[in-house]
Design a protein around this motif. Sequence first.
Motif, short mmCIF file in Angstrom:
data_model
loop_
_atom_site.label_atom_id
_atom_site.label_comp_id
_atom_site.label_asym_id
_atom_site.label_seq_id
_atom_site.Cartn_x
_atom_site.Cartn_y
_atom_site.Cartn_z
N UNK A 391 -18.67 -44.27 -21.81
CA UNK A 391 -19.17 -42.92 -22.03
C UNK A 391 -19.14 -42.59 -23.52
N UNK A 392 -19.85 -41.54 -23.94
CA UNK A 392 -19.72 -41.09 -25.33
C UNK A 392 -18.28 -40.79 -25.72
N UNK A 393 -17.52 -40.21 -24.80
CA UNK A 393 -16.12 -39.90 -25.09
C UNK A 393 -15.32 -41.16 -25.35
N UNK A 394 -15.54 -42.21 -24.57
CA UNK A 394 -14.83 -43.47 -24.79
C UNK A 394 -15.21 -44.11 -26.13
N UNK A 395 -16.51 -44.05 -26.47
CA UNK A 395 -16.94 -44.59 -27.76
C UNK A 395 -16.25 -43.86 -28.91
N UNK A 396 -16.23 -42.54 -28.86
CA UNK A 396 -15.65 -41.77 -29.96
C UNK A 396 -14.14 -41.92 -30.01
N UNK A 397 -13.48 -41.98 -28.85
CA UNK A 397 -12.03 -42.18 -28.79
C UNK A 397 -11.64 -43.48 -29.50
N UNK A 398 -12.42 -44.53 -29.27
CA UNK A 398 -12.10 -45.83 -29.85
C UNK A 398 -12.23 -45.80 -31.38
N UNK A 399 -13.20 -45.02 -31.89
CA UNK A 399 -13.43 -44.98 -33.33
C UNK A 399 -12.58 -43.94 -34.05
N UNK A 400 -11.93 -43.06 -33.29
CA UNK A 400 -11.03 -42.06 -33.87
C UNK A 400 -9.63 -42.21 -33.26
N UNK A 401 -8.97 -43.34 -33.48
CA UNK A 401 -7.64 -43.54 -32.88
C UNK A 401 -6.64 -42.53 -33.44
N UNK A 402 -5.89 -41.95 -32.57
CA UNK A 402 -4.88 -40.99 -32.99
C UNK A 402 -5.40 -39.58 -33.15
N UNK A 403 -6.69 -39.39 -33.04
CA UNK A 403 -7.25 -38.03 -33.18
C UNK A 403 -6.94 -37.22 -31.93
N UNK A 404 -6.78 -35.92 -32.10
CA UNK A 404 -6.54 -35.04 -30.97
C UNK A 404 -7.79 -34.95 -30.10
N UNK A 405 -7.63 -34.79 -28.79
CA UNK A 405 -8.80 -34.71 -27.89
C UNK A 405 -9.79 -33.63 -28.31
N UNK A 406 -9.29 -32.50 -28.82
CA UNK A 406 -10.18 -31.44 -29.24
C UNK A 406 -11.07 -31.86 -30.40
N UNK A 407 -10.51 -32.65 -31.34
CA UNK A 407 -11.29 -33.11 -32.50
C UNK A 407 -12.36 -34.11 -32.06
N UNK A 408 -12.00 -34.97 -31.10
CA UNK A 408 -12.97 -35.95 -30.59
C UNK A 408 -14.13 -35.24 -29.91
N UNK A 409 -13.80 -34.28 -29.07
CA UNK A 409 -14.86 -33.54 -28.35
C UNK A 409 -15.67 -32.67 -29.31
N UNK A 410 -15.05 -32.17 -30.36
CA UNK A 410 -15.76 -31.33 -31.32
C UNK A 410 -16.85 -32.14 -32.03
N UNK A 411 -16.52 -33.39 -32.41
CA UNK A 411 -17.52 -34.23 -33.06
C UNK A 411 -18.68 -34.57 -32.11
N UNK A 412 -18.37 -34.82 -30.85
CA UNK A 412 -19.42 -35.08 -29.86
C UNK A 412 -20.26 -33.82 -29.64
#
Length: 620
Positions: A391-412
Motif C-alpha cells: 500500500x502507499x502507507x507501507x511504501x512511505x513507512x519503509x522510506x521514513x523509518x522512525x517517523x511518527x504515524x502522523x508524519x507519514x500520513x501527512x506526507x501521503x
Amino acid sequence: MLTLDNITLRLGGHLILDRASASLPPKARVGLVGRNGAGKSTLLKLIAGDHEADEGSIGAPSGIRIGYIAQEAPGGTGSPFDTVLAADTERTQLQAEAEHAKDPHRIGEIHERLNAIDAYGAPARASRILAGLGFPEEAQHKPLNTFSGGWRMRVALAALLFSEPDLLLLDEPSNHLDLESAVWLESFLKTYRRSLIIVSHERDLLNNVADHVLHIERGETTLYAGNYDAFERQRLERRAQTEAMRAKQEARRNKLQAYVDRWRYKAHTARQAQARLKALARMDPMLAEAEDPSMVFDFPSPKELRPPLVVIENASAGYAADNPVLSRLDLRIDPDDRIALVGRNGNGKTTLARLLAGQLTPMAGTLKASGKLRVGYFGQHQIEELVAGETPLQHMDRLLPGAKPGAVRAQLGRFGFSGDKANVAVCQLSGGERARLSLALITRDAPHILILDEPTNHLDVDAREALIQALTDYQGAVVVVSHDRHLLGLIADRLVLVAGGTARAFDGSLDDYRDLVLGSGQGRAENGRKSPRGGGKTERSAAARDRTKALRKTAVQAEAELKRLWQLRAEIDKKLAAPSANGGASMTELMKTRAEIDGQVNTAEQLWLEASEAAERAGS
C-alpha cells in the motif's frame, strides 16, 4: 460525418458509457477529453470496431476508411520506411496490378489513379513523416527488430499518418514522443485534410489542433465547439449554472421537507403534506461536483541553502568508461532555477538528469554540490518499480523509518492519499495515482532540487494543471524533461539543449525552440551560449547566413530539376498528341512515364517551395 446514438457499454460489470450521444460535423478535428478512466479509449475502440456497444449505434458514411493505431508495435526484419509505405494499401495493390495488367484502358486507369493519390511522391512523403517523428535517413532503413518498443510504436504512428484515413483516431499519440517529435506531430495534424478524433492530455496540442471538444463525464458525452480553452470556459459556465440550480433545488427540497415534517400528521393538512412527499420523490437530486483526489499535489518546500546548489565543470557522463554519452558539461543550478532539458530522445537528457540526481558520477571533470543538498528524482520508469502488493502507507513507512504515524500520513495526504486510500494496494491504483505516489515518495524529505523526467505521462489535463500549480508554489529548484509544452511554458525560465554529445544553454524561448525544430526559427534562436563580449548577435547572424545559403542552394537545385521535368513532360505531351512521332513507344508506356513525371514534379515543387520559404524566413 459520425453519429453516436445512445451508446451504452459495460465492461467487467462496470458501466463505461451511458446513453452517450453526439453528432460530429464533417472534417472536424475533435479532441476527446475526460478524466482518466472516463472511457475515452473505449469510445475510440467502439468507433474503430474493436468493441461492440451493448445498446445504441454508431452511424458513419458508407465506405469510410477509419484509421486506428495497432496495440502491438510492428516488428520483424522489414524497415520503418518499407512498413510506412506498405500502409497505403491502395497504392500497393495498384502497383502490383500495373505490373501484370495487359488492357491498355485499364493500365491508363491505374496510372491515372496512382497519379491522383500521389503514389509517385509517396516515398518522399513517407520519409518526411518518419523524419518528423525522429528517424534520420539511416535509421529509416534499419530492421524494425533493432528498435525498442517505443520507437516501433512511432513507426506504427507514422504508418497510420501516411495512410491518410478518412477518419483518423489517435489515442495519446505523444506518449512515445519527445518534445521535438510532439511539436512536429502538432504541425502535421493542424493541416490534416480529413476528420480526426484525438485523445490527448496535452493542452497545447488540443488548443492548436482541435476545433471541437467531445467531453466524457459519468458515461455521458457533450460536444463543444472550439478548442480546449473554449471548452474550459464553456464547462465552467455550465458548472456555475448547474451549481446554482442545485442550490436552488436543495433550498426547495428543504422547504418541502420542513412542511411535510410539520404537517403530515395533522388531519386537516395531511393531504397537502402527502402531495409534497410525492413532489420530493419525483425531484431527482442534482449531483454536486465531487472532490477529486487526483487533483492533489503539494510539494514540501525545503530549508534555504546558499547558492549554488550544484556546479558542473567540464564534466563527462555515461555508462561505459570509454564511451561517454555527454562531454564538456558546464552547468550551475541555483535555488530559484526552473530549467527544462530539451533535445531529441537518445541525445542524453536522462543521462544528465541522472548525473544531477547523483545516480551517475562524472567520468571526468567535477560536480560540486552542497553537503546538505537533498534531491528528489522522478524517473520515467519509477512507477513500474512500486511494489504491486504493498500500500502507499507501507511504501512511505519503509522510506521514513522512525517517523511518527502522523508524519507519514501527512506526507501521503499532500498527494491525495488520505484515510482509506493510503491502505489500497498499488496494483489497484490507476496510472495517475501511481504517479502521485511516486512524487509523494521522492519528496518525503523536502528536497532542494526536484528532477522530473516525463512526470505527466499518466496524468490527465486537470491533474497536469494541479501539478503545474504545485511546482509554481514549490520553493526549491526544478529540472524537468517533458514533451508537454504547456507545462514547460509555465514552469521553465531556462532551456538547456542536450544535443551533439553535450548540453548548453539555449539562447531563446520555448517558442523559438519550437520554430527551430520546425525549421523556421534559425534567425531567432541558437544552440549555444551568448558571447560574454557581445559577439552572440554577430555569431548568430553568421550562422543564419550559412543556413540561408544552404537553403537557397537547395531551392535553386529544386528549381532546376523542375525545369528539366517540365521539359520532359512537354516532349511526352507532343508524342501523345502525334502518335506517329512517338519513336515506337506505345501509348501505354508514354502514359505511364508521364504519370511518373507528374509525381516527380509534385515532389520537386514541394521541395522548392519549402526551401524557398525557409530561406526567406532565415534571412529576415
